[in-house]
Design a protein around this motif. Structure first.
Motif, PDB file in Angstrom:
ATOM      1  N   TRP A   1       0.833  -1.211   0.000  1.00 39.10           N
ATOM      2  CA  TRP A   1       0.000   0.000   0.000  1.00 39.10           C
ATOM      3  C   TRP A   1       0.862   1.253   0.000  1.00 39.10           C
ATOM      4  CZ3 TRP A   1      -4.546   0.956  -1.581  1.00 39.10           C
ATOM      5  CH2 TRP A   1      -5.196   2.137  -1.221  1.00 39.10           C
TER       6      TRP A   1
ATOM      7  N   ASP B   1       0.955   4.586  -4.332  1.00 35.03           N
ATOM      8  CA  ASP B   1       0.791   5.906  -4.964  1.00 35.03           C
ATOM      9  C   ASP B   1       2.021   6.315  -5.783  1.00 35.03           C
ATOM     10  OD1 ASP B   1      -1.829   6.510  -4.399  1.00 35.03           O
ATOM     11  OD2 ASP B   1      -1.399   7.720  -2.627  1.00 35.03           O
TER      12      ASP B   1
ATOM     13  N   ARG C   1       2.350   3.707  -8.979  1.00 41.67           N
ATOM     14  CA  ARG C   1       1.360   3.856 -10.046  1.00 41.67           C
ATOM     15  C   ARG C   1       1.613   5.092 -10.895  1.00 41.67           C
ATOM     16  NH1 ARG C   1      -3.096   7.585  -8.774  1.00 41.67           N
ATOM     17  NH2 ARG C   1      -3.288   7.922  -6.529  1.00 41.67           N
ATOM     18  N   GLU C   2       2.294   6.091 -10.307  1.00 38.24           N
ATOM     19  CA  GLU C   2       2.589   7.308 -11.058  1.00 38.24           C
ATOM     20  C   GLU C   2       3.971   7.290 -11.694  1.00 38.24           C
ATOM     21  OE1 GLU C   2       0.465   9.651 -12.024  1.00 38.24           O
ATOM     22  OE2 GLU C   2      -1.018   8.354 -11.055  1.00 38.24           O
TER      23      GLU C   2
ATOM     24  N   ARG D   1      -7.982   9.213 -18.119  1.00 37.17           N
ATOM     25  CA  ARG D   1      -6.852   8.297 -18.275  1.00 37.17           C
ATOM     26  C   ARG D   1      -7.096   7.087 -17.395  1.00 37.17           C
ATOM     27  NH1 ARG D   1      -1.856   9.051 -14.141  1.00 37.17           N
ATOM     28  NH2 ARG D   1      -3.062   9.830 -12.380  1.00 37.17           N
ATOM     29  N   MET D   2      -6.314   6.040 -17.595  1.00 37.12           N
ATOM     30  CA  MET D   2      -6.393   4.848 -16.764  1.00 37.12           C
ATOM     31  C   MET D   2      -5.363   4.947 -15.651  1.00 37.12           C
ATOM     32  SD  MET D   2      -8.725   3.319 -18.473  1.00 37.12           S
ATOM     33  CE  MET D   2      -8.846   1.608 -17.954  1.00 37.12           C
ATOM     34  N   ILE D   3      -5.776   4.559 -14.435  1.00 37.92           N
ATOM     35  CA  ILE D   3      -4.797   4.450 -13.347  1.00 37.92           C
ATOM     36  C   ILE D   3      -4.855   3.036 -12.776  1.00 37.92           C
ATOM     37  CG2 ILE D   3      -5.089   6.909 -12.779  1.00 37.92           C
ATOM     38  CD1 ILE D   3      -6.336   6.008 -10.120  1.00 37.92           C
TER      39      ILE D   3
ATOM     40  N   LEU E   1      -6.511  -1.948 -14.370  1.00 36.95           N
ATOM     41  CA  LEU E   1      -6.600  -0.499 -14.580  1.00 36.95           C
ATOM     42  C   LEU E   1      -8.037  -0.043 -14.404  1.00 36.95           C
ATOM     43  CD1 LEU E   1      -4.410  -0.340 -17.814  1.00 36.95           C
ATOM     44  CD2 LEU E   1      -3.811   0.696 -15.612  1.00 36.95           C
ATOM     45  N   ARG E   2      -8.208   1.206 -13.991  1.00 38.09           N
ATOM     46  CA  ARG E   2      -9.545   1.796 -13.947  1.00 38.09           C
ATOM     47  C   ARG E   2      -9.444   3.241 -14.456  1.00 38.09           C
ATOM     48  NH1 ARG E   2      -9.262   4.705  -8.576  1.00 38.09           N
ATOM     49  NH2 ARG E   2     -11.044   5.870  -9.322  1.00 38.09           N
ATOM     50  N   PRO E   3     -10.526   3.724 -15.054  1.00 33.55           N
ATOM     51  CA  PRO E   3     -10.478   5.071 -15.615  1.00 33.55           C
ATOM     52  C   PRO E   3     -10.771   6.139 -14.571  1.00 33.55           C
ATOM     53  CG  PRO E   3     -12.575   4.032 -16.141  1.00 33.55           C
ATOM     54  CD  PRO E   3     -11.806   3.034 -15.342  1.00 33.55           C
ATOM     55  N   VAL E   4     -10.111   7.271 -14.711  1.00 36.97           N
ATOM     56  CA  VAL E   4     -10.426   8.459 -13.901  1.00 36.97           C
ATOM     57  C   VAL E   4     -10.604   9.623 -14.868  1.00 36.97           C
ATOM     58  CG1 VAL E   4      -9.584  10.080 -12.154  1.00 36.97           C
ATOM     59  CG2 VAL E   4      -9.156   7.637 -11.882  1.00 36.97           C
TER      60      VAL E   4
ATOM     61  N   LEU F   1      -2.045  20.962 -12.506  1.00 33.76           N
ATOM     62  CA  LEU F   1      -2.471  19.915 -11.579  1.00 33.76           C
ATOM     63  C   LEU F   1      -2.754  18.596 -12.305  1.00 33.76           C
ATOM     64  CD1 LEU F   1      -3.024  19.547  -8.569  1.00 33.76           C
ATOM     65  CD2 LEU F   1      -5.373  20.312  -8.949  1.00 33.76           C
TER      66      LEU F   1
ATOM     67  N   PRO G   1      -2.445  15.165 -14.287  1.00 32.50           N
ATOM     68  CA  PRO G   1      -1.375  14.169 -14.458  1.00 32.50           C
ATOM     69  C   PRO G   1      -0.754  14.304 -15.851  1.00 32.50           C
ATOM     70  CG  PRO G   1      -3.546  13.124 -14.501  1.00 32.50           C
ATOM     71  CD  PRO G   1      -3.767  14.550 -14.109  1.00 32.50           C
TER      72      PRO G   1
ATOM     73  N   GLY H   1     -14.219   8.409  -9.325  1.00 31.60           N
ATOM     74  CA  GLY H   1     -14.120   8.221 -10.761  1.00 31.60           C
ATOM     75  C   GLY H   1     -13.954   9.516 -11.542  1.00 31.60           C
TER      76      GLY H   1
ATOM     77  N   ILE I   1     -16.405   9.822 -17.031  1.00 29.73           N
ATOM     78  CA  ILE I   1     -16.524   8.623 -16.199  1.00 29.73           C
ATOM     79  C   ILE I   1     -17.588   8.896 -15.142  1.00 29.73           C
ATOM     80  CG2 ILE I   1     -15.397   7.163 -14.455  1.00 29.73           C
ATOM     81  CD1 ILE I   1     -14.579   6.540 -17.336  1.00 29.73           C
TER      82      ILE I   1
ATOM     83  N   PRO J   1     -15.233  -0.536 -10.297  1.00 28.67           N
ATOM     84  CA  PRO J   1     -14.618   0.765 -10.595  1.00 28.67           C
ATOM     85  C   PRO J   1     -13.985   0.819 -11.977  1.00 28.67           C
ATOM     86  CG  PRO J   1     -13.161  -0.525  -9.187  1.00 28.67           C
ATOM     87  CD  PRO J   1     -14.442  -1.324  -9.349  1.00 28.67           C
ATOM     88  N   ARG J   2     -14.004  -0.282 -12.715  1.00 30.77           N
ATOM     89  CA  ARG J   2     -13.310  -0.308 -13.998  1.00 30.77           C
ATOM     90  C   ARG J   2     -14.192   0.145 -15.156  1.00 30.77           C
ATOM     91  NH1 ARG J   2     -11.911  -5.642 -15.056  1.00 30.77           N
ATOM     92  NH2 ARG J   2     -13.705  -6.118 -13.763  1.00 30.77           N
TER      93      ARG J   2
END
Lengths: 523, 523
Positions: A51, A55, A58-59, A144-146, A488-491, A500, A502, B445, B463, B474-475
């Motif tokens: 965990w 963060d 993933r970036e 985008r996908m994160i 992956l999931r979209p944001v 600000l 990504p 999301g 999303i 969440p995907r």
């Protein structure tokens, strides 16, 4: 390299009091050293580290994750012969097969590195703001996908490299930006330790957060504790139906349910159409037996069910298959448990009143030997009895004799979801094949013509997946470049100032990603 | 057009003995006619028709499905004022809002028509065979997406058009090639019948198999029976957490579990950063109240939680918000049940020892009125009590006062998954915003800056989704062009003769689809 049997918890190597040993399936004897079984506190510490890493990891830039995957492949190759030898001792798999599987595994890591460099995986979509639109302006929207979060990966017994510690689930989750916690398969803990150390070394070389990878050992309790941990956000699993269902159950009962991508069971039906049988019954019988008995039949894609119209061409096929089977040497199975389950499955078919035993391999001196088995049944009996559609893991197959095309269709409709479905066809079979195709599409993730389903190419178009119970989610694949999408999931970002946003979504596209802008692709 | 209250089962109109009536929420009185409640046999007949339609409909050309969606939008518009009037009577929503929502709904149908004509949704990937490759040749592998199967769609009370009978779930499932069975929301059955007839008429116009669309009415039992039917392969749901969890449970317990795409609950946190509050506390207070009270707060994206650092700028915001709230006229809520649940949620906050009531709308004569409520709490109390993070559906919001940035972070970390998260920021807030962004990405999301989350644009980058309990998965998204992906699964074809391949994957690309060939896009 001396094995220590310790758990790999990020940068730490932890010995726990309770231990187990691997067994050489060819002799049944224990192999040194003892391997630690993770305690609750070890699962806890591992998930905390994963965990903590999430963060940051993933970036990380896609190119840096690509470099990580390539470093893992280098470190695996650097283990050299010691890895192949240990895997051979733990699995009974022959040297050439293990070398091939290692090649596949490092190739898979490199494929995901390519996918990362290509950038389409990031799924960047931009609908620029339309401040003048009436009656309401459109905001600026960027997607985008994160990464989903830390992923628990369960190694499979039958692919000690390709579906295990640094196999497809691990490679695709790491590519997606998810820290990975592997629960190693207890059948090959030494292989797991060697590969796990290679991954950890690659992470160190690239100065990644230590929690990006850990390797725990233990039984079903350790697995369940891992899946129940709130910091784990997805699960990759290849194994038995029972094992997969148990993990799905744990995952569904969490306060926050998470997806389990389980690849569980498949009997991989193949239909031998009349034209194909008429033209090449003998050759088909021989190629079938090669596929059936390869690796003692211990493949998810092993052809466990054949369908054909009753008649003399099918008799020719059967004779050729039986003749080929009689030339097959028994092979050592992966574990005593797998061999016992195989014997149980074979015994159920042997004792079934409607089933005829066409061939059973002779008994030989030795333990855990797979004696290939071939059975026959009439389609009406097959359709009437669910139990005849269950997977027998190992070299066992059942030929279903159909009286007519309609009965062949009924028999196929009776099947559950599958990883693969195969058609053998000749020139005269086009019309029947076209009738069967829609059924097979509903039943399976991959449809083959004039081949056998063993052998799963790692590429962009591959699907190793399919409707339940082949997998827990027919919308994904565990092999091929799309495997990464599972993690992956979209944001969506609305009106965020560019500073600000990504990098993936910034106005000047600093990562040079392909993007869907106002519905059109820009590269 | 006279409403009949009958179930729409493909081309048939069925009256069942048990019935219910809609109620005008503004008066509490029943509205004619009586609507049939589906019996087990109706669910059975509906699923049988949907299944019968599936193989044909899923293989219809994308352009023909696009024409179907456009025909639905035309038929909905052709209903004219009668539709708006009936929807107004059943929901209490004002005329302009309903006209806007209708526009959104037909726009959504047309967006999916565009996506179908674009063709990328088909996900065609081709890795051509490499017969000369060593040590093994590569087979020819082709992948495309096919429809998952018949989909059960549960209409939502708060969007009688856009998330109901022909709303986003229906449009995206039909676009994907899935027959749809709608379980209409009992709060607006007349609206449902009108729209359902429009869909059925469009299907007839285009000569589609009748089972492509049906509309059933009834309570939770009808919904559960539908989700349990083996011919239903996915579920779309927008509604309460309890309702969504119940359907997830039914789906997980089926012999063949299926995905439930449930959009359930979200409190949509917004952080008011110091620079923003200093610069424009009053304006923020007013725009917040507009978003909070729009449609009596009955939006999934209603801003239910605000976070800010304690201080005089927050006091200014509160005063402005309270002043704006005191000018808001009470609005009729959608149903008596929703109003009762709202009152219960407000009462729990009002009676909570740590919560201060900042404003409550005055009581007025009338039924089912939403009297907006605004509360305040200290962050330490908020963090200590899960119940303060639950959604109160309607115009109610809680301001969480934080002592310091770290406490703001702790408060945000305490949140469950959300549909949206909002940042209001000024020039001086860049560093704090950058600290918060990774947390918000994990929680939501969609992330907004300097706006309010109500208003969900229907486009490619949107999303409308997020981590549990905002949704069950969440995907995915339930709004925007990617909503279609929920109802598709990939199939891979290995070495199939060109004549047998589906059109999407044939060598000469007869559908002119974009394709990923050997990892590179060809258009």
């Amino acid at each position: 390299m001396t094995l220590t049997g310790e758990l790999i918890i990020g940068a730490k190597r932890i010995a726990a009091p309770a231990t187990f040993r691997a067994r050489d399936p060819a002799t049944g004897e224990a192999i040194e050293p003892a391997f630690s079984i993770a305690r609750d506190e070890d699962v806890e510490a591992t998930c905390a580290l994963a965990w903590e890493a999430f963060d940051d990891y993933r970036e990380s830039a896609p190119a840096s994750r690509a470099a990580f995957l390539e470093a893992i492949s280098e470190e695996i190759m650097a283990l050299g012969e010691a890895l192949i030898e240990r895997a051979g001792a733990e699995t009974g798999l022959p040297h050439a097969r293990l070398e091939g599987e290692r090649g596949r595994t490092v190739g898979q890591l490199r494929l995901f590195a390519e996918v990362l460099r290509d950038g389409a995986f990031a799924g960047v979509r931009i609908d620029p703001g339309l401040p003048e639109r009436k009656p309401l302006p459109r905001p600026d929207l960027r997607q985008r996908m994160i990464a989903l979060g830390p992923v628990a990966v369960f190694g499979a017994s039958n692919f000690p490299f390709a579906f295990s510690t640094a196999g497809g689930d691990t490679a695709s989750a790491l590519a997606a930006g998810c820290p990975v916690v592997v629960k190693g398969h207890p059948a090959h803990p030494g292989t797991g330790e060697l590969v796990g150390r290679a991954v950890a070394k690659a992470a160190r070389r690239l100065d990644l957060p230590e929690g990006v990878f850990s390797l725990l050992n233990g039984g079903a309790e350790v697995g369940a504790a891992l899946v129940a941990d709130p910091r784990i956000k997805a699960v990759g699993f290849t194994g038995s139906r029972r094992g997969g269902l148990a993990l799905m159950d744990v995952a569904a009962k969490r306060p926050e349910p998470i997806p389990v991508f389980a690849e569980m069971s498949s009997v991989n039906p193949a239909a031998l159409l009349p034209g194909a049988l008429a033209a090449r019954a003998e050759a088909l019988g021989e190629s079938f037996v090669s596929s059936l008995t390869m690796g003692a039949g211990q493949f998810c894609t092993n052809p466990g069910l054949l369908f054909a119209l009753d008649g003399s061409d099918l008799d020719r096929f059967e004779r050729a298959a039986v003749a080929a089977l009689s030339r097959v040497e028994p092979a050592v199975m992966l574990t005593a448990e797998i061999c016992a389950a195989y014997e149980e499955g074979v015994a159920a078919l042997t004792g079934h009143p409607a089933v005829k035993t066409l061939h059973r391999g002779a008994a030989r001196r030795g333990v855990n030997l797979c004696r290939p088995a071939l059975f026959g049944v009439q389609a009406a009996d097959f359709i009437a009895d669910d139990s005849l559609r269950e997977e027998v893991f190992g070299a066992a197959s059942l030929i279903v004799r159909c009286e007519a095309e309609d009965q062949l269709i009924d028999a196929l409709e009776a099947l559950e979801g599958q990883l693969t479905a195969t058609l053998h066809l000749g020139d005269a079979d086009a019309a029947l094949a076209a009738r069967l195709l829609p059924i097979l599409e509903r039943k399976a993730g991959r449809i083959l013509a004039n081949g056998w389903p063993t052998g799963v190419e790692v590429c962009h178009a591959m699907i190793h997946g399919g409707p339940f119970p082949a997998t827990s989610d027919p919308r994904v694949t565990s092999v091929g470049s799309r495997a990464m999408e599972r993690f992956l999931r979209p944001v969506c970002y609305q009106n965020l100032p560019d500073a600000l946003l990504p990098a993936a979504t910034k106005a000047d596209n600093p990562l040079s990603l392909p993007r869907l802008v106002d519905g059109a692709w820009e590269r």
